[in-house]
Design a protein around this motif. Structure first.
Motif, short mmCIF file in Angstrom:
data_model
loop_
_atom_site.label_atom_id
_atom_site.label_comp_id
_atom_site.label_asym_id
_atom_site.label_seq_id
_atom_site.Cartn_x
_atom_site.Cartn_y
_atom_site.Cartn_z
N ARG A 30 -38.14 26.14 27.87
CA ARG A 30 -37.36 26.11 29.11
C ARG A 30 -36.03 25.40 28.86
O ARG A 30 -34.99 25.80 29.38
CB ARG A 30 -38.16 25.40 30.19
N SER A 31 -36.07 24.34 28.03
CA SER A 31 -34.82 23.61 27.75
C SER A 31 -33.84 24.48 26.96
O SER A 31 -32.63 24.38 27.16
CB SER A 31 -35.11 22.31 27.02
N ALA A 32 -34.36 25.36 26.09
CA ALA A 32 -33.47 26.27 25.36
C ALA A 32 -32.81 27.25 26.32
O ALA A 32 -31.61 27.55 26.19
CB ALA A 32 -34.26 27.03 24.29
N ALA A 33 -33.56 27.72 27.30
CA ALA A 33 -33.00 28.64 28.29
C ALA A 33 -31.93 27.94 29.13
O ALA A 33 -30.87 28.51 29.40
CB ALA A 33 -34.10 29.20 29.18
N HIS A 34 -32.20 26.70 29.52
CA HIS A 34 -31.21 25.94 30.30
C HIS A 34 -29.95 25.68 29.48
O HIS A 34 -28.83 25.78 29.99
CB HIS A 34 -31.79 24.62 30.80
N LYS A 35 -30.13 25.36 28.21
CA LYS A 35 -28.98 25.13 27.33
C LYS A 35 -28.15 26.41 27.22
O LYS A 35 -26.92 26.36 27.26
CB LYS A 35 -29.47 24.68 25.96
N TYR A 36 -28.83 27.53 27.10
CA TYR A 36 -28.12 28.81 27.01
C TYR A 36 -27.34 29.09 28.29
O TYR A 36 -26.17 29.49 28.23
CB TYR A 36 -29.12 29.94 26.74
N LEU A 37 -27.94 28.87 29.44
CA LEU A 37 -27.24 29.09 30.71
C LEU A 37 -26.01 28.19 30.83
O LEU A 37 -24.97 28.62 31.34
CB LEU A 37 -28.18 28.88 31.90
N LYS A 38 -26.11 26.96 30.35
CA LYS A 38 -24.94 26.07 30.35
C LYS A 38 -23.83 26.63 29.46
O LYS A 38 -22.65 26.55 29.80
CB LYS A 38 -25.33 24.66 29.88
N THR A 39 -24.22 27.19 28.32
CA THR A 39 -23.24 27.79 27.41
C THR A 39 -22.53 28.96 28.09
O THR A 39 -21.30 29.08 28.00
CB THR A 39 -23.94 28.27 26.12
N VAL A 40 -23.30 29.80 28.76
CA VAL A 40 -22.71 30.95 29.45
C VAL A 40 -21.78 30.47 30.56
O VAL A 40 -20.67 30.98 30.71
CB VAL A 40 -23.81 31.88 30.03
N LYS A 41 -22.23 29.49 31.33
CA LYS A 41 -21.40 28.96 32.42
C LYS A 41 -20.09 28.40 31.88
O LYS A 41 -19.02 28.64 32.45
CB LYS A 41 -22.17 27.89 33.19
N LYS A 42 -20.18 27.67 30.78
CA LYS A 42 -18.97 27.09 30.18
C LYS A 42 -18.03 28.20 29.71
O LYS A 42 -16.82 28.13 29.90
CB LYS A 42 -19.34 26.17 29.02
N GLU A 43 -18.58 29.24 29.10
CA GLU A 43 -17.78 30.36 28.61
C GLU A 43 -17.01 31.03 29.74
O GLU A 43 -15.88 31.46 29.56
CB GLU A 43 -18.67 31.37 27.90
N PHE A 44 -17.63 31.10 30.90
CA PHE A 44 -17.01 31.79 32.03
C PHE A 44 -16.52 30.82 33.11
O PHE A 44 -16.43 31.19 34.28
CB PHE A 44 -17.98 32.82 32.63
N GLN A 45 -16.17 29.60 32.71
CA GLN A 45 -15.71 28.62 33.68
C GLN A 45 -14.45 29.08 34.41
O GLN A 45 -14.22 28.72 35.56
CB GLN A 45 -15.49 27.26 33.03
#
Length: 159
Positions: free
Chosen positions: A4-19
């Motif tokens: 679950r933490s890997a999935a959350h980390k990935y979502l943070k990466t996506v959010k940062k990419e599309f900030q």
């Protein structure tokens, strides 16, 4: 199996990419929720993510944390995507399939036709048509997945 933490980390990466483009991030979240709820299949999810990420390799590879085993995206597959060309016959077969599926549901059949006609004649956006089809085919994953094969690769950019 990803944590679950890997999935959350990935979502943070996506959010940062599309900030600078929160709409794109929100679209990704909707597609992810549709996938997790079973409203779209794995192939449709991957196709939409590839369109949204527009070749960003790190985001495409990261999406593997969301995919079931055996469905991982690899760089080789992404660099050499299979070439499939759909024909008029394929489109007609799909339309007949939808007609058969909704033979006892005139409202759904007419909604399908009206959406396609509006797209062609009134220049309705692809995003709007995709949304309508997602709602219309919400209990018909196979139709939604097959419909996604007819979409242009850049459909997410057209609003």
């Amino acid at each position: 199996m990803p944590t679950r933490s890997a999935a959350h980390k990935y979502l943070k990466t996506v959010k940062k990419e599309f900030q600078d483009n929160p709409g794109k991030y929100n679209t990704f979240l909707k597609v992810l929720k549709d996938f997790e709820a079973g409203r779209i299949g794995t192939n449709a999810f991957i196709t939409r993510a590839k369109d949204l990420f527009n070749g960003k390799q790190e985001l495409l590879l990261g999406i593997n944390v969301c995919l079931p085993e055996g469905s991982a995206i690899t760089i080789e597959n992404d660099q050499n995507p299979p070439k499939t060309s759909l024909t008029f016959s394929d489109a007609m077969r799909f339309i007949r399939k939808v007609k058969t599926r909704f033979q006892d549901d005139d409202h759904s059949w007419n909604s399908f036709l009206n959406s396609l006609i509006s797209f062609r004649k009134d220049h309705k956006s692809v995003i709007k048509v995709v949304h309508e089809m997602t709602v219309l085919f919400q209990d018909h994953d196979d139709l939604l997945e097959e419909f996604s094969l007819f979409l242009p690769p850049s459909f997410a950019k057209k609003t």
